[in-house]
Design a protein around this motif. Structure first.
Motif, PDB file in Angstrom:
ATOM      1  N   GLN A  56     -71.756   9.996  58.824  1.00 12.30           N
ATOM      2  CA  GLN A  56     -72.756  10.190  59.863  1.00 12.30           C
ATOM      3  C   GLN A  56     -73.188   8.836  60.421  1.00 12.30           C
ATOM      4  O   GLN A  56     -73.480   7.907  59.661  1.00 12.30           O
ATOM      5  N   THR A  63     -77.322  12.193  66.019  1.00 10.53           N
ATOM      6  CA  THR A  63     -76.431  11.886  64.907  1.00 10.53           C
ATOM      7  C   THR A  63     -75.048  12.457  65.156  1.00 10.53           C
ATOM      8  O   THR A  63     -74.906  13.656  65.444  1.00 10.53           O
ATOM      9  N   THR A  65     -71.295  13.280  63.579  1.00  8.94           N
ATOM     10  CA  THR A  65     -70.748  13.590  62.261  1.00  8.94           C
ATOM     11  C   THR A  65     -69.237  13.808  62.345  1.00  8.94           C
ATOM     12  O   THR A  65     -68.773  14.608  63.157  1.00  8.94           O
ATOM     13  N   ASN A  67     -65.705  14.612  59.873  1.00 13.72           N
ATOM     14  CA  ASN A  67     -65.418  15.173  58.550  1.00 13.72           C
ATOM     15  C   ASN A  67     -64.111  14.694  57.930  1.00 13.72           C
ATOM     16  O   ASN A  67     -63.742  15.134  56.846  1.00 13.72           O
TER      17      ASN A  67
END
Length: 232
Positions: A56, A63, A65, A67
């Motif tokens: 993040q 924010t 993000t 993965n």
């Protein structure tokens, strides 16, 4: 006269002791990176830090993000010479990473390789086994959202424009993800400092991520399957 001689002798003793304390070299901890465990052979070579929890990057605008992703580099067995050649994050499905501003964020490394980092053994009771420092960090972020599209550049806020992460051995019960029996590294809200971009770019950002760290069993194979362990 006897009193003066005694005082002079005492002063000489004190001076000798003081000189010895000042001139004695300070004790310094050492670092050794091993294969497999604390008894394993010393390891130098390529390393890969792979995300095991989403990364993040947060600013006052929101924010972002991602993965999936990894950081590739090389390191010496004494922990010096941590040089980063790959710093890449994306999202599945993607490749853009969603953000909380209703858009997406793409973060790219600038001016690779980033040389001069290190791994340092320094255990903390009930916590980490050491630190992993990536120096000369420079990233560019392209972000879309309610404010349109902006491009911002940031650097690490530590010494030498670094990011410093906590490092954990595979047998440390306090490692971030105990279900993964590998060496791990974690950054929690580590500060990044703006170096350029749109006037809309916030002056700072924070970086949070958790990685597992592996080396190569066979040098230059491109297969990262070597467990690593750090000691003094």
């Amino acid at each position: 006269m006897k009193l003066i001689r005694n005082l002079a002798a005492a002063a000489a003793v004190v001076s000798t002791v003081a000189f010895t304390l000042v001139s004695a070299p300070a004790w310094a901890a050492t670092t050794t990176i091993h294969r497999d465990n604390a008894a394993g052979a010393a390891y130098s070579g390529k390393v890969r830090a792979t995300l095991i929890a989403p990364v993040q990057v947060s600013t006052s605008l929101g924010t972002g993000t991602c993965n999936t992703g990894n950081i590739d580099g090389t390191v010496q067995s004494n922990g010096t010479g941590l040089n980063v050649s790959v710093f890449s994050f994306s999202n599945v499905p993607g490749p853009a990473c969603p953000n909380s501003a209703g858009g997406s964020s793409t973060v790219s490394a600038v001016s690779l390789p980033w040389n001069g980092g290190n791994v340092t053994y320094g255990p903390v009771s009930g916590g980490r086994d050491g630190t992993l420092t990536i120096s000369n960090v420079r990233v560019s972020a392209v972000t879309t959202g309610w404010f349109g599209t902006i491009t911002c550049t940031y650097r690490g806020s530590g010494a030498g424009d670094s990011i410093v992460m906590d490092g954990f051995n595979s047998d440390n019960p306090n490692r971030p993800l105990p279900s993964i029996a590998q060496a791990q590294a974690r950054a929690t809200n580590y500060s990044l400092v703006k170096t350029g971009g749109s006037f809309l770019c916030p002056g700072s950002a924070t970086f949070s991520a958790t990685f597992q760290i592996l080396g190569e069993t066979t040098a230059n194979s491109g297969v990262y399957n070597q467990k690593l362990h750090v000691t003094s």
